[in-house]
Design an enzyme around this catalytic site. Sequence first.
Site, PDB file in Angstrom:
ATOM      1  N   GLU A  31       1.227   3.730   2.068  1.00 31.66           N
ATOM      2  CA  GLU A  31       1.940   4.055   3.295  1.00 31.66           C
ATOM      3  C   GLU A  31       3.256   3.294   3.394  1.00 31.66           C
ATOM      4  OE1 GLU A  31      -2.477   3.600   4.519  1.00 31.66           O
ATOM      5  OE2 GLU A  31      -1.175   3.033   2.861  1.00 31.66           O
ATOM      6  N   ILE A  39     -29.697   1.481 -24.276  1.00 29.86           N
ATOM      7  CA  ILE A  39     -28.995   1.306 -23.000  1.00 29.86           C
ATOM      8  C   ILE A  39     -28.753   2.657 -22.342  1.00 29.86           C
ATOM      9  CG2 ILE A  39     -26.832   0.559 -21.927  1.00 29.86           C
ATOM     10  CD1 ILE A  39     -28.529  -1.755 -22.697  1.00 29.86           C
ATOM     11  N   SER A  84     -28.401   3.712 -27.907  1.00 27.47           N
ATOM     12  CA  SER A  84     -29.336   4.654 -27.314  1.00 27.47           C
ATOM     13  C   SER A  84     -30.304   3.991 -26.350  1.00 27.47           C
ATOM     14  CB  SER A  84     -30.098   5.397 -28.410  1.00 27.47           C
ATOM     15  OG  SER A  84     -30.904   4.513 -29.158  1.00 27.47           O
ATOM     16  N   SER A  91     -21.913   5.626 -37.889  1.00 23.38           N
ATOM     17  CA  SER A  91     -21.428   6.458 -36.774  1.00 23.38           C
ATOM     18  C   SER A  91     -19.907   6.543 -36.735  1.00 23.38           C
ATOM     19  CB  SER A  91     -21.944   5.897 -35.445  1.00 23.38           C
ATOM     20  OG  SER A  91     -21.475   4.572 -35.240  1.00 23.38           O
ATOM     21  N   HIS A 100       0.826  -1.197   0.000  1.00 22.52           N
ATOM     22  CA  HIS A 100       0.000   0.000   0.000  1.00 22.52           C
ATOM     23  C   HIS A 100       0.866   1.255   0.000  1.00 22.52           C
ATOM     24  CE1 HIS A 100      -3.812  -2.184   1.695  1.00 22.52           C
ATOM     25  NE2 HIS A 100      -3.358  -2.703   0.569  1.00 22.52           N
TER      26      HIS A 100
END
EC number: 3.5.4.26
Length: 366
Positions: free
Chosen positions: A55, A301, A299, A171, A53
Amino acid sequence: MTPDVDEKYMTIALELAEKGRGKVEPNPMVGAVLVKNGEIVGRGYHHAFGGPHAEIHAINEGGTNGKGATLYVSMEPCAHYGKTAPCVDAIIRAAIARVVMPVIDPNPITSGRGLQKLKETGIEVKLGIMESQARRLNAPFFKLMQTGLPYIIVKWAMSLDGKIATHGGDSRWITSEESRAYVHTIRGQVDGIIVGINTVLRDDPLLTCRLEGGRNPRRIIVDGNAVLPLHSRLIKTIGESEIMVAVTENAPHERIERLKHAGCKIIRTKGTDGRVDLQELFRYLGEMKLTNILVEGGSKIITSMIEGHFADKIIVFIAPVIIGGEGAMSPVRGKGVNIMGEAVKLAEINIRRFSNDIAVEGVPEY
């Protein structure tokens, strides 16, 4: 220490924490700074799930300078054994005199125990410095710990006139290469990516992260009737990242078995009218400890995410093009609102520019 000084070093700890995004989940991103006599003697952040971690990295770098120092850490140090030993024990052994933290860890296994143990050993603890920033940084972790549900990011790209495709369904591509590269960055940071089956049938996407060294998310297809084609690029690349198909209980058995045989993981939900129960799907993903999910469309979803109040963050890329056409698709359809006062508003707005595109990012207020 004055509040300004504490904020100065906590800002650095939060910036360090950000480096772990996409690598530490389902753990939180955590950064730590060790300060003695007004100088930084140790820095650290949580690099990867299962590793030391923040720390520990800061204490190891500080060495004997840890004695009598102040540790700034962006979340309460853990006090339990998990993949690693408790960080509070290392802090106590290092003889650190003061610990500054913004928030208590929401994980019930350790929540509050780290702070209590530090105080019991005589270490001065200051809580609440830059709390809102720390919560925002780890919003997905807080949601998973407190609700059992993953954090949902909804993204779409559209033209100036609010279209996500032409009337014929084309698209590719509305936005610039720079915008698409940023989307791949996001993909590499999330645990899963969701699209509806219509998007798969229309676009045959890969849904992978195409950046060098990027992590591929799990690919999750909302496919109530289990019609995902075996010849799709998703199935052909199943070795690159897991494919999960969410179906309804009424999906044909033979289709489910076909997808299983191809290597897909099947998630059954109750659902109605062939539509997957999204709440049930998200509960399942939460149980898998998936922290953050990117929803990319289509669209139907996207509309379900907005109407069902599932979206935790929305990112919209707006390109300087005009598509036009009454039949051209909009990103959010459904019933809509009756008056402007009922419209979903975004808070915590962040606006970025990618080439000539504008990306608007915010948190919906339902």
